[in-house]
Scaffold this active site. Structure first.
Site, PDB file in Angstrom:
ATOM      1  N   CYS A  34       0.823  -1.211   0.000  1.00  0.00           N
ATOM      2  CA  CYS A  34       0.000   0.000   0.000  1.00  0.00           C
ATOM      3  C   CYS A  34       0.858   1.262   0.000  1.00  0.00           C
ATOM      4  CB  CYS A  34      -0.846   0.050   1.266  1.00  0.00           C
ATOM      5  SG  CYS A  34      -2.201  -1.110   1.250  1.00  0.00           S
ATOM      6  N   CYS A  38      -3.148   4.949   2.186  1.00  0.00           N
ATOM      7  CA  CYS A  38      -4.210   3.960   1.926  1.00  0.00           C
ATOM      8  C   CYS A  38      -5.389   4.144   2.882  1.00  0.00           C
ATOM      9  CB  CYS A  38      -3.672   2.544   2.064  1.00  0.00           C
ATOM     10  SG  CYS A  38      -4.918   1.323   1.564  1.00  0.00           S
ATOM     11  N   ARG A  63       1.460  -7.919  -3.499  1.00  0.00           N
ATOM     12  CA  ARG A  63       0.693  -7.460  -4.656  1.00  0.00           C
ATOM     13  C   ARG A  63       0.248  -6.025  -4.427  1.00  0.00           C
ATOM     14  NH1 ARG A  63      -4.079  -9.535  -4.393  1.00  0.00           N
ATOM     15  NH2 ARG A  63      -3.798 -10.650  -2.433  1.00  0.00           N
ATOM     16  N   CYS A  65      -2.066  -2.950  -3.871  1.00  0.00           N
ATOM     17  CA  CYS A  65      -3.409  -2.803  -3.291  1.00  0.00           C
ATOM     18  C   CYS A  65      -4.369  -2.224  -4.340  1.00  0.00           C
ATOM     19  CB  CYS A  65      -3.320  -1.869  -2.093  1.00  0.00           C
ATOM     20  SG  CYS A  65      -4.901  -1.370  -1.410  1.00  0.00           S
ATOM     21  N   CYS A  68      -5.708   1.654  -2.722  1.00  0.00           N
ATOM     22  CA  CYS A  68      -4.900   2.884  -2.781  1.00  0.00           C
ATOM     23  C   CYS A  68      -4.083   2.978  -4.074  1.00  0.00           C
ATOM     24  CB  CYS A  68      -3.989   3.005  -1.566  1.00  0.00           C
ATOM     25  SG  CYS A  68      -2.768   1.693  -1.430  1.00  0.00           S
ATOM     26  N   ASP A 439      24.697  34.205 -12.514  1.00  0.00           N
ATOM     27  CA  ASP A 439      23.457  34.936 -12.753  1.00  0.00           C
ATOM     28  C   ASP A 439      23.376  36.220 -11.937  1.00  0.00           C
ATOM     29  OD1 ASP A 439      20.595  34.442 -13.979  1.00  0.00           O
ATOM     30  OD2 ASP A 439      20.333  35.308 -11.989  1.00  0.00           O
TER      31      ASP A 439
HETATM   32 ZN   LIG Z   1      -3.858   0.145   0.066  1.00  0.00          ZN
END
Ligand SMILES: [Zn+2]
Length: 507
Positions: A34, A38, A63, A65, A68, A439
């Site tokens: 996440c 989230c 994996r 999410c 989110c 500059d």
């Molecule tokens: Zn999440």
């Protein structure tokens, strides 16, 4: 890779958007990773693991999410002292994935061994280059599934999977759902017209959109760019196709909305990455601000206008031409000349928003009679020389892996001095520490008389000298005359005399 676990924990529990994309949270039970923001209920501290990058979380078997959407977080900031080799490798992966020769090819271009590169990636990002490239590809595919109505076959090509079969397999493996099932979940609002795509590009707040627009508006090339009603429009040209982009603020979502009109979806990835760079969306304000605040001349400005970014550019070549046109004339004067250049040598492009042309290509300018639009012979020769060097492959604004070498070669062209080179490094290469130390605007803004003294003072702003420059140029302290950045100019005839010194810089 060292993460400050306490800071991560605090950011996670408070869902702090300033840390979005700076680390990812793996939840042990669900095996999902996440963003810090989230909305799902927060897990117990003992059940989470922190990762520096999405790729590291993916590499550890988590994996993304679905709530989110880690693929929607702002990009990895160029921060934390990751070695330049790693940040340059990330830039190359952003531009073309690992398409040209895999990790070996990438290492070759960076001038290091592939095993060494792999070690650096694991040390600093927590995952090898292949996992980083794969995660980016997957994230972009997910973004296209959620945010566009592109058919899956085109989407597979656009996100670099080559064919639908590989794309389907990769999505199913990671998300445990088919692409079609994911699209159904995304609840897209309305159908977009053909060849038009709407992307939400996240940033880490604060983001000074007004400051960005003001800077771009003053320098908008007539016919190619236009700033109106809080929107930035421009025509674009890529791989032989023309199109346009329209960028505006979506403050409620800490994002910019980019409406992209382009015929070839295979270029979408590059277009989105270029827009992210152009609007400096990966910047990490929390890391930048403390160095700037430490200088009393900057502190007031930083507090008056938090979240100022360094505006990048759509095309490095275009920016360089614009910088040369602007040497020693006002911003307004340079904008007018740029408009003439576009009308004379640009390709006509029809669209709404007062866009009429795409910016001239190097090939067209290499042979063009530029004195016909009122340029001096010297200035015309500089632009032709630059265009020729690009056509001949001596200078390339894409995939720059050795900025010092690039700037050296640029500086060898007659009419391009140190100031212009640093300005290009700042806006075209996105070097956060680029610094035009000669500059005059900077010198005056700080009441300093020599560039040696300025360089010494600026040591404390490292590695964020480009941001300090933007503050000194665009946010006037009460005592400072509210002028744009001033420069001695760079042309062969410039000598930094008092008269030239008073001329506003037209870049
Ligand atoms: Zn999440």
């Amino acid at each position: 890779m060292k993460l400050d676990l306490q800071a991560c924990s605090r950011a996670r529990l408070s869902r702090d958007p300033r840390f979005d994309g700076k680390f990812f949270i793996g939840v042990l039970g669900s095996r999902v990773y996440c963003r810090s923001i989230c909305p799902a209920p927060t897990a117990k501290e003992k059940n989470v693991r922190y990762f520096a990058t999405a790729a590291a979380a993916a590499d550890a078997g988590f994996r993304p999410c679905l709530r989110c959407r880690p693929e929607a977080s702002p990009g990895t900031p160029a921060w934390l002292g990751t070695p330049t080799t790693v940040s340059r490798a990330l830039r190359l992966i952003a531009e073309s994935g690992l398409d040209d020769g895999g990790v070996e090819g990438l290492a070759d271009r960076l001038g290091v061994g592939s095993r060494h590169l792999r070690r650096l990636f694991i040390q600093h990002l927590g995952a090898p280059p292949s996992a980083v490239a794969q995660t980016r590809r997957l994230h972009f595919a997910k973004k296209l599934i959620d945010e566009t109505s592109l058919p899956m076959s085109e989407l597979a090509l656009a996100s670099g999977f080559g064919c639908v079969r590989r794309f389907n397999a990769a999505i199913r493996k990671v998300y445990k759902r088919t692409p079609t099932q994911i699209r159904r979940l995304s609840r897209q609002a309305g159908v977009q017209p053909e060849n038009e795509y709407l992307f939400r590009l996240k940033y880490r707040p604060p983001y000074d959109w007004e400051g960005m627009l003001r800077f771009l508006a003053a320098r908008a090339t007539p016919g190619v760019e236009c700033v109106a009603d809080g929107h930035y429009h421009r025509s674009i040209s890529l791989n032989g196709s023309d199109g346009s982009v329209d960028v505006s603020l979506d403050a409620n979502n800490d994002a910019l909305l980019a409406r992209v009109q382009f015929g070839d979806p295979r270029s979408l990835f590059l277009i989105v990455e270029r827009l992210r760079a152009m609007f400096d969306l990966n910047a990490d304000w929390a890391a930048i601000a403390p160095s700037l605040r430490a200088d009393r001349a900057l502190a007031g400005r930083v507090d008056a206008q938090p979240g100022l970014r360094v505006p990048g550019c759509w095309s490095g070549f275009e920016l360089a031409v614009r910088a040369i046109l602007g040497q020693q004339i006002t911003v307004k004067g340079a904008t007018t000349v740029a408009g003439s250049l576009v009308r004379a040598f640009g390709r006509p492009y029809v669209s709404a928003h007062k866009l009429s042309h795409v910016f001239p290509q190097p090939k067209g300018l290499a042979e063009a009679d530029l004195t016909s639009i009122g340029l001096t012979k010297a200035r015309a020769a500089t632009i032709r020389g630059l265009a020729r060097a690009v056509v001949d492959g001596k200078i390339s604004f894409e995939g720059v892996v050795a900025p010092d070498d690039f700037l050296f070669r640029l500086g060898e062209l007659p009419g391009i001095g140190a100031w212009t080179a640093q300005y290009i490094a700042m806006r075209a290469l996105g070097e956060p520490d680029a610094f035009p130390s000669g500059d005059l605007g900077l010198l005056r803004g700080l009441g300093i008389t020599s560039s040696a003294e300025l360089e010494k003072r600026a040591e404390a702003w490292r590695p964020w000298r480009a941001y300090a420059t933007m503050y000194l140029w665009t946010v006037p302290a009460e005592a400072v005359n509210a002028s744009e950045g001033l420069s001695k100019g760079d042309s062969a005839t410039a000598s930094g005399t008092a008269v030239e010194a008073r001329m506003p810089l037209g870049v």
